[in-house]
Enzyme design. Sequence first.
Site, PDB file in Angstrom:
ATOM      1  N   TYR A  65      37.690  35.633  31.542  1.00 27.89           N
ATOM      2  CA  TYR A  65      36.737  36.866  31.613  1.00 27.89           C
ATOM      3  C   TYR A  65      37.212  37.991  30.875  1.00 27.89           C
ATOM      4  O   TYR A  65      38.310  38.385  30.800  1.00 27.89           O
ATOM      5  CB  TYR A  65      36.104  36.866  32.971  1.00 27.89           C
ATOM      6  N   CYS A  66      36.184  38.932  30.687  1.00 25.40           N
ATOM      7  CA  CYS A  66      36.583  40.275  30.197  1.00 25.40           C
ATOM      8  C   CYS A  66      35.430  41.016  30.932  1.00 25.40           C
ATOM      9  O   CYS A  66      34.857  40.890  32.111  1.00 25.40           O
ATOM     10  CB  CYS A  66      36.287  40.416  28.825  1.00 25.40           C
ATOM     11  N   ARG A  67      34.926  42.228  30.348  1.00 23.67           N
ATOM     12  CA  ARG A  67      34.244  43.053  31.045  1.00 23.67           C
ATOM     13  C   ARG A  67      32.850  42.643  30.896  1.00 23.67           C
ATOM     14  O   ARG A  67      32.109  42.467  31.840  1.00 23.67           O
ATOM     15  CB  ARG A  67      34.229  44.660  30.794  1.00 23.67           C
ATOM     16  N   ILE A  95      32.648  40.495  33.791  1.00 21.35           N
ATOM     17  CA  ILE A  95      32.873  40.968  35.328  1.00 21.35           C
ATOM     18  C   ILE A  95      31.706  41.851  35.671  1.00 21.35           C
ATOM     19  O   ILE A  95      31.233  42.130  36.964  1.00 21.35           O
ATOM     20  CB  ILE A  95      34.221  41.596  35.394  1.00 21.35           C
TER      21      ILE A  95
END
Length: 104
Positions: A65-67, A95
């Site tokens: 995951y990332c932003r 996220i």
Amino acid sequence: MYQNIDEIDFAEKFEADDNGVLLDVRTQEEYDGGFIAGCELMDIFQPDFKSKLEGLDKSKNYYVYCRSGNRSGQACGLMAQMGFTGQLYNLEGGILGWTQNLEY
């Protein structure tokens, strides 16, 4: 290849996966603003990102995951090209779409 999955599937699959690794590919600053418990930080913008990936167990399942889901999708694609044989899951929406608890 990898699968884009929503928050519910991502959380449930990771929780039930004895062979799963949770990767956060954001920056340290983003990470410091809150992260999913149990993750390993591996900033995709760092010049040694690819060599760090090479050090991972390619047979494990990776939950990335990332932003917003963009960088983590790129990371999953790169991992697939590098011959990772486990399942690769990208958190759709990143996220920003995560409604469960974060660690700080």
